[in-house]
Design a protein around this motif. Structure first.
Motif, PDB file in Angstrom:
ATOM      1  N   UNK A  19      11.171 -18.332  12.120  1.00 52.03           N
ATOM      2  CA  UNK A  19      11.640 -17.966  10.779  1.00 52.03           C
ATOM      3  C   UNK A  19      11.628 -19.178   9.853  1.00 52.03           C
ATOM      4  N   UNK A  20      12.050 -20.318  10.354  1.00 55.17           N
ATOM      5  CA  UNK A  20      12.037 -21.534   9.533  1.00 55.17           C
ATOM      6  C   UNK A  20      10.616 -21.989   9.231  1.00 55.17           C
ATOM      7  N   UNK A  21       9.725 -21.859  10.192  1.00 58.15           N
ATOM      8  CA  UNK A  21       8.331 -22.236   9.964  1.00 58.15           C
ATOM      9  C   UNK A  21       7.701 -21.338   8.901  1.00 58.15           C
ATOM     10  N   UNK A  22       7.990 -20.046   8.963  1.00 56.46           N
ATOM     11  CA  UNK A  22       7.460 -19.116   7.954  1.00 56.46           C
ATOM     12  C   UNK A  22       8.065 -19.393   6.582  1.00 56.46           C
ATOM     13  N   UNK A  62       5.880 -13.542  -3.886  1.00 54.62           N
ATOM     14  CA  UNK A  62       4.462 -13.374  -3.582  1.00 54.62           C
ATOM     15  C   UNK A  62       4.088 -14.204  -2.361  1.00 54.62           C
ATOM     16  N   UNK A  63       4.598 -15.423  -2.285  1.00 59.01           N
ATOM     17  CA  UNK A  63       4.310 -16.293  -1.146  1.00 59.01           C
ATOM     18  C   UNK A  63       4.879 -15.713   0.143  1.00 59.01           C
ATOM     19  N   UNK A  69       1.816 -11.154   5.710  1.00 55.30           N
ATOM     20  CA  UNK A  69       0.503 -10.570   5.985  1.00 55.30           C
ATOM     21  C   UNK A  69      -0.399 -11.509   6.792  1.00 55.30           C
ATOM     22  N   UNK A  70       0.145 -12.573   7.302  1.00 51.64           N
ATOM     23  CA  UNK A  70      -0.626 -13.484   8.146  1.00 51.64           C
ATOM     24  C   UNK A  70      -0.743 -14.885   7.595  1.00 51.64           C
ATOM     25  N   UNK A  71      -0.517 -15.033   6.313  1.00 56.48           N
ATOM     26  CA  UNK A  71      -0.538 -16.356   5.691  1.00 56.48           C
ATOM     27  C   UNK A  71      -1.837 -17.100   5.920  1.00 56.48           C
ATOM     28  N   UNK A  74      -0.322 -21.824   8.667  1.00 57.43           N
ATOM     29  CA  UNK A  74       0.498 -23.027   8.636  1.00 57.43           C
ATOM     30  C   UNK A  74       1.798 -22.849   9.426  1.00 57.43           C
ATOM     31  N   UNK A  75       2.386 -21.665   9.370  1.00 59.22           N
ATOM     32  CA  UNK A  75       3.651 -21.420  10.083  1.00 59.22           C
ATOM     33  C   UNK A  75       3.488 -21.616  11.586  1.00 59.22           C
ATOM     34  N   UNK A  76       2.370 -21.168  12.119  1.00 57.10           N
ATOM     35  CA  UNK A  76       2.121 -21.314  13.556  1.00 57.10           C
ATOM     36  C   UNK A  76       2.019 -22.784  13.950  1.00 57.10           C
ATOM     37  N   UNK A  77       1.333 -23.564  13.116  1.00 54.99           N
ATOM     38  CA  UNK A  77       1.217 -25.001  13.392  1.00 54.99           C
ATOM     39  C   UNK A  77       2.577 -25.691  13.318  1.00 54.99           C
ATOM     40  N   UNK A  78       3.356 -25.337  12.314  1.00 56.39           N
ATOM     41  CA  UNK A  78       4.691 -25.924  12.165  1.00 56.39           C
ATOM     42  C   UNK A  78       5.570 -25.522  13.341  1.00 56.39           C
TER      43      UNK A  78
END
Length: 90
Positions: A19-22, A62-63, A69-71, A74-78
């Motif tokens: 959640x924090x990464x997203x 919007x972000x 929707x998958x972004x 970056x969230x996965x890397x973080x």
């Protein structure tokens, strides 16, 4: 008759970190949208100061939708970096 309160299970550490990464990816995307000028109205159709004051809220939402929707991944890397740091594996 006693009514027990509804209790939800606490989110796991994995869910908290994701959640924090997203959230961080959404913040990054909102800044990129702001710098790109996306959605800025020019001329007679511009919203003036009111639009300028509240446009950041629109960009943030919007972000968030982009991330849902998958972004851009970056969230996965973080998330992976936070998991490695938490587990002590560099």
């Amino acid at each position: 008759m006693d009514i027990a309160p509804i209790t939800l299970p606490a989110p796991s550490r994995h869910d908290q970190l994701m959640a924090k990464a997203e959230e961080l990816e959404a913040t990054f995307l909102a800044e990129m949208l702001a710098h790109s000028g996306l959605g800025e109205m020019q001329g007679a159709f511009g919203g003036g100061q009111g639009e300028a004051q509240f446009s950041s809220f629109l960009r943030q939402e919007q972000a968030k939708l982009i991330v849902q929707q998958g972004g851009m991944g970056l969230a996965e890397l973080i998330f992976n970096a936070m998991m490695e740091a938490e587990n002590g594996t560099d």
